[in-house]
Every structure is written in C-alpha cells, then in structure tokens.
Design a protein around this motif. Sequence first.
Motif, PDB file in Angstrom:
ATOM      1  N   ILE A   9      44.364  48.430  41.016  1.00 34.29           N
ATOM      2  CA  ILE A   9      42.949  48.784  40.866  1.00 34.29           C
ATOM      3  C   ILE A   9      42.806  50.282  40.623  1.00 34.29           C
ATOM      4  N   GLU A  10      43.651  51.087  41.154  1.00 32.81           N
ATOM      5  CA  GLU A  10      43.559  52.546  40.987  1.00 32.81           C
ATOM      6  C   GLU A  10      43.519  52.914  39.502  1.00 32.81           C
ATOM      7  N   LYS A  11      44.283  52.223  38.770  1.00 36.20           N
ATOM      8  CA  LYS A  11      44.364  52.564  37.371  1.00 36.20           C
ATOM      9  C   LYS A  11      43.102  52.154  36.632  1.00 36.20           C
ATOM     10  N   GLU A  12      42.449  51.082  37.056  1.00 36.16           N
ATOM     11  CA  GLU A  12      41.340  50.574  36.273  1.00 36.16           C
ATOM     12  C   GLU A  12      39.980  50.838  36.908  1.00 36.16           C
ATOM     13  N   LEU A  13      39.913  51.051  38.249  1.00 31.56           N
ATOM     14  CA  LEU A  13      38.619  51.212  38.914  1.00 31.56           C
ATOM     15  C   LEU A  13      38.386  52.660  39.340  1.00 31.56           C
ATOM     16  N   SER A  14      37.165  52.879  39.553  1.00 29.63           N
ATOM     17  CA  SER A  14      36.815  54.202  40.071  1.00 29.63           C
ATOM     18  C   SER A  14      37.008  54.204  41.568  1.00 29.63           C
ATOM     19  N   THR A  15      36.892  55.323  42.168  1.00 28.91           N
ATOM     20  CA  THR A  15      37.114  55.473  43.594  1.00 28.91           C
ATOM     21  C   THR A  15      36.084  54.676  44.366  1.00 28.91           C
ATOM     22  N   GLU A  16      34.884  54.668  43.942  1.00 26.16           N
ATOM     23  CA  GLU A  16      33.811  53.947  44.632  1.00 26.16           C
ATOM     24  C   GLU A  16      34.024  52.447  44.553  1.00 26.16           C
ATOM     25  N   ASP A  17      34.364  51.927  43.380  1.00 19.07           N
ATOM     26  CA  ASP A  17      34.625  50.501  43.218  1.00 19.07           C
ATOM     27  C   ASP A  17      35.860  50.096  44.025  1.00 19.07           C
ATOM     28  N   GLN A  18      36.807  50.986  44.067  1.00 19.91           N
ATOM     29  CA  GLN A  18      38.036  50.713  44.809  1.00 19.91           C
ATOM     30  C   GLN A  18      37.733  50.556  46.302  1.00 19.91           C
ATOM     31  N   GLU A  19      36.920  51.396  46.865  1.00 20.22           N
ATOM     32  CA  GLU A  19      36.570  51.338  48.280  1.00 20.22           C
ATOM     33  C   GLU A  19      35.817  50.063  48.590  1.00 20.22           C
ATOM     34  N   LYS A  20      34.909  49.702  47.723  1.00 20.16           N
ATOM     35  CA  LYS A  20      34.123  48.481  47.905  1.00 20.16           C
ATOM     36  C   LYS A  20      35.047  47.250  47.896  1.00 20.16           C
ATOM     37  N   LEU A  21      35.983  47.218  46.976  1.00 17.34           N
ATOM     38  CA  LEU A  21      36.918  46.104  46.866  1.00 17.34           C
ATOM     39  C   LEU A  21      37.818  46.010  48.100  1.00 17.34           C
ATOM     40  N   ASN A  66      37.148  46.996  51.156  1.00 18.85           N
ATOM     41  CA  ASN A  66      36.332  46.529  52.292  1.00 18.85           C
ATOM     42  C   ASN A  66      36.113  45.018  52.224  1.00 18.85           C
ATOM     43  N   GLU A  67      35.871  44.511  51.041  1.00 18.43           N
ATOM     44  CA  GLU A  67      35.693  43.072  50.873  1.00 18.43           C
ATOM     45  C   GLU A  67      36.986  42.330  51.211  1.00 18.43           C
ATOM     46  N   TYR A  68      38.079  42.860  50.723  1.00 21.74           N
ATOM     47  CA  TYR A  68      39.378  42.218  50.984  1.00 21.74           C
ATOM     48  C   TYR A  68      39.702  42.211  52.483  1.00 21.74           C
ATOM     49  N   SER A  96      49.468  42.997  49.956  1.00 20.43           N
ATOM     50  CA  SER A  96      48.437  42.624  48.979  1.00 20.43           C
ATOM     51  C   SER A  96      47.479  43.785  48.756  1.00 20.43           C
ATOM     52  N   VAL A  97      47.101  44.417  49.843  1.00 14.13           N
ATOM     53  CA  VAL A  97      46.184  45.553  49.733  1.00 14.13           C
ATOM     54  C   VAL A  97      46.874  46.681  48.974  1.00 14.13           C
TER      55      VAL A  97
END
Length: 172
Positions: free
Chosen positions: A148-160, A162-164, A140-141
Amino acid sequence: MLLNSFVLGSSTGFNGGDMIYQLIAFIILLLLLKKFAWGPLMGVMKQREDHIAGEIEAAEQSREEAKKLLEEQRSLLKEARTEAQGLIEGAKKQGDVQREEIIVAARAESERLKESAKLEIEQQKEKAVAAIREQVASLSVLIASKVIEKELSTEDQEKLINEYIQEAGEGR
C-alpha cells in the motif's frame, strides 16, 4: 464170714468208736479250715474279684471316655476344616473385590489423565493458533503496508491499517 468179722468187730480193724472219733475230728478240722482257712481265702478271692471287676469297670469307663474324646476331636477337626475353608473362600472373595477395586481405580485414573491430557493439548493448540494468528496478522499488516505504501497516500494507509486491525480483533 466177712460179714461176721465186720459186725463182730474182729481184729481186722473196724472199730466204730475210732470211726466216730475220726468223723468228729474231720468235722472239727472242716470247721477250723472253714473259719481260719476257707473264710479268709474266700475273702481274699472276693477282694480279688472286686478288684478285677473295678479294674474292668475303670477300663470300660476309660474306653468310653477315650471314645468320647475321639469324637470331640473329630468334631473339632471337622469344624476347624470348615472354618479354614470359609477363611480361604473369604480371602478369595476379598481378593476378587480388591482386584476389581484396583481395576476400577486404575481405569478412573486413566480416564482422568486422558481428559487432563486432552484439555492440555486443547489449551496448547489454542495458544499455538493464537500465536500463529498474531504472526499472520503482523505479517499481513507488514506486507499490506509495503504494498500500500507504494500506491496509497499516508492518510489512506492509516485508514486501511485501522480497518485491518479492527477486522483482526473481531476474528479472534
């Protein structure tokens, strides 16, 4: 005439002196026979009678003793039969008790093995579920990160991520 010749002691042979002599000789002979023949003969007969009576008494005693021994033997035989019957009954009861004990022990062992098998199956199931969760989480990760790589930035990706990870940790 005949009477005269008897009374007169004629030559026909009746002599009173001879008769007395013969009577005395007969009496002496009887006394001698009584003393030397009849007495010992009667003694022998009495001994024989006593001996036969003793033998009859001994035979009667032997018969009574044999009868008594026969009764004792019958009693002992009856007692032995009763004892043997008791031993057989005791052995049957003991066999039944042992059979029941073996059945109870086998059932208890069966239940123990069954519970042990259930516990082991449950543990293996939990391990398998945990392993599948880890694989699902990893996949899943991985999938989520690719999407997410395609649509999010690196910072948003890291945050997501960590939440997951935090959510996956709480789900376990």
